[in-house]
Design an enzyme around this catalytic site. Structure first.
Site, mmCIF file in Angstrom:
data_model
loop_
_atom_site.group_PDB
_atom_site.id
_atom_site.type_symbol
_atom_site.label_atom_id
_atom_site.label_comp_id
_atom_site.label_asym_id
_atom_site.label_seq_id
_atom_site.Cartn_x
_atom_site.Cartn_y
_atom_site.Cartn_z
ATOM 1 N N ARG A 246 -0.950 -2.334 1.831
ATOM 2 C CA ARG A 246 -1.779 -1.176 2.167
ATOM 3 C C ARG A 246 -3.046 -1.707 2.822
ATOM 4 O O ARG A 246 -3.532 -2.791 2.482
ATOM 5 C CB ARG A 246 -2.137 -0.363 0.921
ATOM 6 N N GLU A 275 -5.730 5.339 8.505
ATOM 7 C CA GLU A 275 -4.532 5.534 9.317
ATOM 8 C C GLU A 275 -4.430 6.982 9.782
ATOM 9 O O GLU A 275 -4.604 7.887 8.955
ATOM 10 C CB GLU A 275 -3.282 5.142 8.519
ATOM 11 N N HIS A 294 2.218 1.114 10.886
ATOM 12 C CA HIS A 294 2.837 1.375 9.572
ATOM 13 C C HIS A 294 4.314 1.750 9.738
ATOM 14 O O HIS A 294 4.772 2.787 9.264
ATOM 15 C CB HIS A 294 2.083 2.482 8.830
#
Length: 326
Positions: A246, A275, A294
């Site tokens: 993360r 994000e 991601h």
């Protein structure tokens, strides 16, 4: 089966092209939204029984208003965006999914690793610019190529993904050092623990010795900002960091500083502190970082298995067998 259930998927955009209406309509009225802004959450969950979400934040204020909500199905492993404690207080079960993307995430970690050692993306750009001979004869050291064989890979987070990365790294001839815990204030000790065929070391020893550091931990209070400037200063100047965990596991400001000032060699990250990453992020000023959006968990096989597991959580709930997160 209670066909009166109302199920809503708040951020269906994250699930890709898989057909979900047929899958979830079996259990009641199914509604999906491509995405949901924070200001739209209350209205969209106020009269639903089950929420499906990948990344929408849900907490006490939302639970107070969602009087019928009984279950939150997270289409991911990480659940730091859900206030699980508050959910439990309101009698709401929360379920995540793990293990669905082990191969996919490990594959991107190894792709990052190999690309950092043999920067094929940079060579491709040079070839496109007509510099085939320039880059292979007079200027062949512009993007040095290194061998994985003999390098030390440090792994922080040794669940299914970390173990798979370790297995592939050994095939490549790398030595694997596994950090034995991820506490932010990890005091240096001399103990070494054998587990699963891989040696576990103190985090600081891993940082000092590794050539490549790869991160595979969940985001918790103890892993937030785990890799900061102080820790990066312990690493070799030739070290490479990979983050497939993360974003906030690395202090992003510190990462920028370390890369800009050559405290470490480079980084490849699939996750960022915010994000989507800001369009004006300072990271884009650097030529020694690679950022992907991601995507590590999004192979076709992973997505199918993910939804199979989410549906299984729903079935367990309806059967009264779902334990849920605590």
């Amino acid at each position: 089966m209670d066909k009166n259930l109302k199920i809503v998927y708040l951020d269906r955009i994250t699930a890709g092209p898989i057909d979900l209406k047929e899958r979830f309509s079996k259990y009641g009225e199914y509604i999906e939204y491509e995405d949901t802004d924070s200001g739209e959450v209350d209205e969209r969950i106020k009269d639903v029984d089950i929420v499906i979400t990948t990344r929408i934040k849900l907490g006490r204020e939302q639970f107070k208003k969602a009087k019928k909500l009984k279950l939150i199905l997270i289409t991911a492993t990480g659940f730091n965006h859900i206030d699980v404690k508050s959910a439990n207080e309101f009698g709401i079960k929360v379920a995540n999914v793990s293990g669905y993307s082990t191969n996919s995430v490990a594959q991107l970690a190894i792709t990052f690793l190999l690309n950092e050692l043999t920067p094929v993306n940079r060579y491709y750009e040079e070839v496109k610019d007509g510099k085939w001979m320039d880059i292979t004869v007079p200027d062949y050291q512009k993007y040095p190529i290194d061998d994985a064989n003999g390098k030390i890979l440090g792994i922080v987070g040794f669940g299914n993904i970390g173990k798979r990365v370790a297995q592939v790294a050994e095939i490549l001839g790398m030595e694997v050092m596994v950090a034995k815990n991820t506490e932010k204030d990890n005091a240096k000790t001399d103990s070494v623990i054998e587990k699963g065929g891989f040696l576990r070391y103190d985090l600081y020893e891993v940082l000092e010795k590794c050539d490549v550091l790869t991160l595979h931990v969940p985001l918790t209070d103890s892993t937030r900002n785990l890799i900061n400037l102080e820790k990066m200063k312990k690493m070799k100047k030739s070290a490479i960091i990979l983050n497939l965990a993360r974003g906030p596991v690395i202090n992003q400001e510190d990462l920028y500083f370390a890369l800009k000032n050559k405290i470490i060699k480079s980084a490849a990250i699939d996750v960022t502190s915010v994000e989507p990453i800001e369009k004006n992020s300072k990271l884009f000023e650097l030529d020694n970082i690679l950022v992907t959006p991601h995507i590590a968990w999004k192979s076709e096989k992973s997505m199918v298995k993910l939804m199979d597991d989410v549906e299984e959580n729903l079935k367990l709930f309806l059967e009264g067998k779902l334990e849920g997160l605590k």
